[in-house]
Design an enzyme around this catalytic site. Structure first.
Site, PDB file in Angstrom:
ATOM      1  N   ASP A  21      10.925  -9.307  -5.451  1.00 49.01           N
ATOM      2  CA  ASP A  21      10.365  -9.946  -4.258  1.00 49.01           C
ATOM      3  C   ASP A  21      11.415 -10.050  -3.150  1.00 49.01           C
ATOM      4  OD1 ASP A  21       8.418 -11.241  -2.723  1.00 49.01           O
ATOM      5  OD2 ASP A  21       8.734 -13.182  -3.685  1.00 49.01           O
TER       6      ASP A  21
ATOM      7  N   ASN B 146       6.057 -14.102  -5.536  1.00 54.29           N
ATOM      8  CA  ASN B 146       5.705 -15.457  -5.959  1.00 54.29           C
ATOM      9  C   ASN B 146       4.519 -15.891  -5.108  1.00 54.29           C
ATOM     10  OD1 ASN B 146       6.639 -16.932  -3.552  1.00 54.29           O
ATOM     11  ND2 ASN B 146       8.699 -16.459  -4.279  1.00 54.29           N
TER      12      ASN B 146
END
Length: 174
Positions: free
Chosen positions: A34, A24
């Site tokens: 992530d 992000n």
């Protein structure tokens, strides 16, 4: 020409030069790929991401851009972080998704990476349809001019694997 392979599994377990993180824009970790990369790689990745935020990307890493950090405790040497676009029914954002793959390969080239593992960028929480995401990923990487010798698309589930398998077969049939 880059060799493309498909792997069903966990991208954090790939012993490659560079793992691509579907990050992000904060670069500070999150969910999905992530979060897994930050958890698996340990605090060294977060430390370098915080420095990047403080020094170069105070407003966050823009969509379609890529930047590298250490891979920490992952079996890779580096993590290339890229921010994919959120899919939209009303706006064509495919140029941003294409940029994620191109920019990640450009950064990998700068690092001297020869093997790179990619996730299916934007096809999770960002809602990109998996068939289209696979088509864009395979098409972009196949056409890239890069010193990277092998790209592995590491896919978490059977649905993603099947979509990439179809896209790879279609690309080879052309």
């Amino acid at each position: 020409m880059v060799s493309l392979t498909l792997v069903r599994g966990d991208i954090t377990e790939e012993a490659v030069d560079a793992v691509v993180n579907a990050a992000n824009s904060s670069l500070l970790g999150g969910g999905g790929v992530d979060g897994a990369i930050h958890r698996g790689g340990g605090p060294e990745i977060l430390e370098q991401c915080r420095a990047l935020r403080a020094e170069r990307y105070v407003d966050g890493l823009p969509t379609g851009h890529a930047v590298a950090t250490t891979a920490g405790r992952l079996p890779a040497r580096w993590v290339v972080h890229t921010v994919g676009p959120v899919w939209s029914r009303t706006e064509d954002r495919s140029a941003d998704l294409i940029a994620c793959y191109r920019e990640s390969l450009r950064v990998a080239d700068e690092l001297g990476a020869r093997t790179v593992a990619f996730p299916a960028i934007s096809t999770g929480i960002y809602g990109w349809p998996i068939d289209d995401g696979a088509r864009i990923a395979v098409g972009t990487v196949s056409a890239a001019v890069t010193a990277v010798e092998e790209v592995r698309f590491v896919l978490f589930d059977e649905i993603a694997y099947a979509a990439f398998e179809t896209s790879l077969r279609d690309a080879r049939d052309r």
